[in-house]
Design an enzyme around this catalytic site. Structure first.
Site, PDB file in Angstrom:
ATOM      1  N   CYS A 116      14.706  -4.560 -15.567  1.00  0.00           N
ATOM      2  CA  CYS A 116      15.244  -5.818 -15.191  1.00  0.00           C
ATOM      3  C   CYS A 116      15.869  -6.578 -15.995  1.00  0.00           C
ATOM      4  O   CYS A 116      16.616  -7.673 -15.545  1.00  0.00           O
ATOM      5  CB  CYS A 116      13.898  -6.562 -14.559  1.00  0.00           C
ATOM      6  SG  CYS A 116      13.012  -5.393 -13.274  1.00  0.00           S
ATOM      7  N   HIS A 257      15.516 -14.051 -13.378  1.00  0.00           N
ATOM      8  CA  HIS A 257      15.370 -12.490 -12.374  1.00  0.00           C
ATOM      9  C   HIS A 257      14.500 -12.805 -11.291  1.00  0.00           C
ATOM     10  O   HIS A 257      13.422 -13.516 -11.407  1.00  0.00           O
ATOM     11  CB  HIS A 257      14.748 -11.561 -13.463  1.00  0.00           C
ATOM     12  CG  HIS A 257      14.173 -10.386 -12.978  1.00  0.00           C
ATOM     13  ND1 HIS A 257      15.123  -9.642 -11.971  1.00  0.00           N
ATOM     14  CD2 HIS A 257      13.088  -9.771 -12.866  1.00  0.00           C
ATOM     15  CE1 HIS A 257      14.401  -8.611 -11.613  1.00  0.00           C
ATOM     16  NE2 HIS A 257      13.122  -8.726 -12.020  1.00  0.00           N
ATOM     17  N   ASN A 287      13.394  -7.670  -4.963  1.00  0.00           N
ATOM     18  CA  ASN A 287      13.802  -7.586  -6.691  1.00  0.00           C
ATOM     19  C   ASN A 287      14.654  -6.474  -6.636  1.00  0.00           C
ATOM     20  O   ASN A 287      14.481  -5.162  -6.427  1.00  0.00           O
ATOM     21  CB  ASN A 287      12.329  -7.186  -7.095  1.00  0.00           C
ATOM     22  CG  ASN A 287      12.450  -6.888  -8.586  1.00  0.00           C
ATOM     23  OD1 ASN A 287      13.641  -6.775  -8.999  1.00  0.00           O
ATOM     24  ND2 ASN A 287      11.353  -6.906  -9.575  1.00  0.00           N
TER      25      ASN A 287
HETATM   26  O1  UT7 Z   1      10.964  -7.175 -12.094  1.00  0.00           O
HETATM   27  C1  UT7 Z   1       9.838  -7.117 -12.945  1.00  0.00           C
HETATM   28  C2  UT7 Z   1       8.615  -6.404 -12.204  1.00  0.00           C
HETATM   29  N1  UT7 Z   1       7.808  -6.716 -11.256  1.00  0.00           N
HETATM   30  C3  UT7 Z   1       7.479  -8.015 -11.136  1.00  0.00           C
HETATM   31  O2  UT7 Z   1       7.558  -8.866 -11.956  1.00  0.00           O
HETATM   32  C4  UT7 Z   1       6.138  -8.192 -10.074  1.00  0.00           C
HETATM   33  C5  UT7 Z   1       4.961  -8.772 -10.681  1.00  0.00           C
HETATM   34  N2  UT7 Z   1       3.813  -8.924 -10.055  1.00  0.00           N
HETATM   35  C6  UT7 Z   1       3.834  -9.598  -8.693  1.00  0.00           C
HETATM   36  O3  UT7 Z   1       4.980  -9.935  -8.238  1.00  0.00           O
HETATM   37  C7  UT7 Z   1       2.403  -9.644  -7.923  1.00  0.00           C
HETATM   38  O4  UT7 Z   1       1.505  -9.106  -8.919  1.00  0.00           O
HETATM   39  C8  UT7 Z   1       2.499  -8.738  -6.760  1.00  0.00           C
HETATM   40  C9  UT7 Z   1       3.478  -9.551  -5.515  1.00  0.00           C
HETATM   41  C10 UT7 Z   1       2.915  -7.515  -6.831  1.00  0.00           C
HETATM   42  C11 UT7 Z   1       1.139  -8.892  -6.230  1.00  0.00           C
HETATM   43  O5  UT7 Z   1       0.614  -9.859  -5.937  1.00  0.00           O
HETATM   44  P1  UT7 Z   1      -0.916 -10.473  -6.411  1.00  0.00           P
HETATM   45  O6  UT7 Z   1      -1.268 -11.933  -6.155  1.00  0.00           O
HETATM   46  O7  UT7 Z   1      -0.977 -10.014  -7.912  1.00  0.00           O
HETATM   47  O8  UT7 Z   1      -1.826  -9.548  -5.737  1.00  0.00           O
HETATM   48  P2  UT7 Z   1      -2.738  -8.239  -6.265  1.00  0.00           P
HETATM   49  O9  UT7 Z   1      -1.963  -7.128  -6.794  1.00  0.00           O
HETATM   50  O10 UT7 Z   1      -3.881  -9.052  -7.148  1.00  0.00           O
HETATM   51  O11 UT7 Z   1      -3.214  -7.915  -4.905  1.00  0.00           O
HETATM   52  C12 UT7 Z   1      -4.176  -8.582  -3.907  1.00  0.00           C
HETATM   53  C13 UT7 Z   1      -4.730  -7.839  -2.849  1.00  0.00           C
HETATM   54  C14 UT7 Z   1      -5.307  -6.567  -3.126  1.00  0.00           C
HETATM   55  O12 UT7 Z   1      -6.602  -6.206  -2.282  1.00  0.00           O
HETATM   56  P3  UT7 Z   1      -8.099  -6.616  -2.962  1.00  0.00           P
HETATM   57  O13 UT7 Z   1      -8.005  -5.626  -4.326  1.00  0.00           O
HETATM   58  O14 UT7 Z   1      -8.079  -7.929  -3.415  1.00  0.00           O
HETATM   59  O15 UT7 Z   1      -8.659  -6.403  -1.726  1.00  0.00           O
HETATM   60  C15 UT7 Z   1      -4.284  -5.515  -2.916  1.00  0.00           C
HETATM   61  O16 UT7 Z   1      -4.890  -4.312  -2.388  1.00  0.00           O
HETATM   62  O17 UT7 Z   1      -3.678  -7.809  -2.188  1.00  0.00           O
HETATM   63  C16 UT7 Z   1      -3.593  -6.382  -1.776  1.00  0.00           C
HETATM   64  N3  UT7 Z   1      -2.277  -5.914  -1.445  1.00  0.00           N
HETATM   65  C17 UT7 Z   1      -1.641  -6.014  -0.403  1.00  0.00           C
HETATM   66  N4  UT7 Z   1      -1.984  -6.366   0.850  1.00  0.00           N
HETATM   67  C18 UT7 Z   1      -1.020  -6.538   1.781  1.00  0.00           C
HETATM   68  C19 UT7 Z   1      -1.414  -5.416  -2.420  1.00  0.00           C
HETATM   69  N5  UT7 Z   1      -0.288  -5.088  -1.651  1.00  0.00           N
HETATM   70  C20 UT7 Z   1      -0.417  -5.599  -0.536  1.00  0.00           C
HETATM   71  C21 UT7 Z   1       0.638  -5.530   0.624  1.00  0.00           C
HETATM   72  N6  UT7 Z   1       0.148  -5.880   1.771  1.00  0.00           N
HETATM   73  N7  UT7 Z   1       1.709  -5.314   0.422  1.00  0.00           N
END
Ligand code: UT7
Length: 331
Positions: A116, A257, A287
């Site tokens: 990225c 980004h 993204n």
């Molecule tokens: O370009 C550079 C690379 N990428 C990034 O910069 C991305 C950086 N990361 C992020 O943007 C965020 O971490 C995400 C958007 C990917 C995730 O957000 P989060 O608030 O960190 O969520 P999480 O990964 O902690 O997941 C929270 C919950 C989990 O369930 P449990 O374990 O709390 O029961 C996941 O399983 O949300 C669940 N989950 C979803 N639920 C519905 C993960 N993906 C999804 C989904 N829909 N698509």
């Protein structure tokens, strides 16, 4: 040799026609528009056609940037493509793009793979080469077909990415203290596991097992990446601003980004910049990896959000881990 300024003399962008909304995705993985939008700020993303390669998207954005700069492909002295989705492992997508643009003079063309952060890396490499005095005009094209490498069964990642391309023509100019003023680049290779595509390279060439194990798709520990992105994008923004000797409040437009609205907001908050001074288009495209900054730059210019004399700050973070921040004074 007297050091020249390097300006962004033209920009162009392209996103594929096909729109995939959050509701569309929720039909094939367990997710919802509400979850995706509140966690990431994304509403929809563009998906390239099956036979549309990274170089095809690059070709369109590059042509638009050349037209905007009022220059011809033949005027280019250097072509850099940044991508994590090259048409093929080799030859480079830059060479493929050179041929598609019909550039027949034997100029250097090469790819940069900094995920990225690619566009910011590309700007630094091109502008430093240009400051040598040997290259007058360069194309830096970021192009990403993320839909070809996301695992459409993994809700944790497939909702986040989209396809597109953004291009910038760079030109040397005699005016002092304009254009690309300073860049901070960095990487931390000790953290390669948080964001990667494990198979397909020399470590794990494609086999039946790698395909069945879904190892040819992007894998990410989102929470880890998020944490690092917030910290490093804030720090590096400060570093480049301070090193050049201006105040964060003098930034007229931050073009970060586009990975997550919450990351962008936290960077803006650290710089004490109101969101009116931050360009955000993640809602429409998700993204698009290295293409996100040049697409946003092109849209910001077309929307009249940038004027002569403005300080523009690009800041990026991605797999590697890599990062970069570039300070530009618009000409
Ligand atoms: O370009 C550079 C690379 N990428 C990034 O910069 C991305 C950086 N990361 C992020 O943007 C965020 O971490 C995400 C958007 C990917 C995730 O957000 P989060 O608030 O960190 O969520 P999480 O990964 O902690 O997941 C929270 C919950 C989990 O369930 P449990 O374990 O709390 O029961 C996941 O399983 O949300 C669940 N989950 C979803 N639920 C519905 C993960 N993906 C999804 C989904 N829909 N698509």
């Amino acid at each position: 040799m007297k050091e020249k300024s390097v300006i962004i003399s033209g920009t162009g962008s392209y996103v594929p026609e096909k729109i995939l909304t959050n509701d569309d995705i929720s039909k094939f993985v367990d997710t919802s528009d509400e979850w995706i939008y509140t966690r990431s700020g994304i509403k929809e993303r563009r998906i390239a056609a099956k036979d549309e390669a990274a170089s095809d998207m690059a070709l369109i954005s590059a042509r638009r940037a050349l037209e905007n700069a009022n220059l011809k492909p033949q005027d280019m002295d250097l072509v850099i493509v940044t991508t994590v989705n090259p048409d093929m492992l080799f030859p480079s997508t830059a060479c493929i793009l050179q041929a598609k643009l019909g550039i027949r003079n034997n100029i250097p063309c090469f790819d940069i793979e900094a995920a990225c952060s690619g566009f910011v890396y590309g700007l630094e490499v091109a502008s430093k080469m240009m400051k040598s005095g040997y290259y007058k005009n360069a194309l830096v094209v970021s192009t990403e077909k993320m839909s070809s490498m996301v695992d459409w069964q993994d809700r944790g990642t497939c909702v986040l990415f989209g396809d597109g391309s953004g291009a910038a023509v760079l030109s040397v100019c005699d005016e002092k203290d304009v254009g690309i003023l300073d860049t901070v680049l960095g990487a931390d290779g000790s953290d390669t596991a948080t964001l990667k595509m494990p198979a397909g390279g020399s470590l794990m060439p494609p086999t039946k097992e790698t395909v069945e194990g879904r190892l040819h798709f992007l894998q990410m520990n989102g929470r880890e990446v998020f944490k690092h992105a917030v910290k490093i994008m804030g720090e590096k923004s400060f570093e480049v601003i301070e090193r050049y000797g201006i105040e964060p409040g003098q930034i007229n437009l931050l073009i970060p980004h586009q990975a997550n609205t919450r990351i962008i907001e936290s960077v803006a908050k650290r710089l004490k910049l109101p969101m009116e001074k931050v360009f955000v288009n993640i809602e429409k495209y998700g993204n698009t990896s290295s293409a996100s900054i040049p697409i946003a730059l092109d849209e910001a210019l077309k929307a009249g959000k940038i004027k002569k004399g403005d300080y523009i700050l690009f800041v990026a973070f991605g797999a590697g881990l890599t990062w970069g921040a570039t300070l530009v004074k618009w000409h």
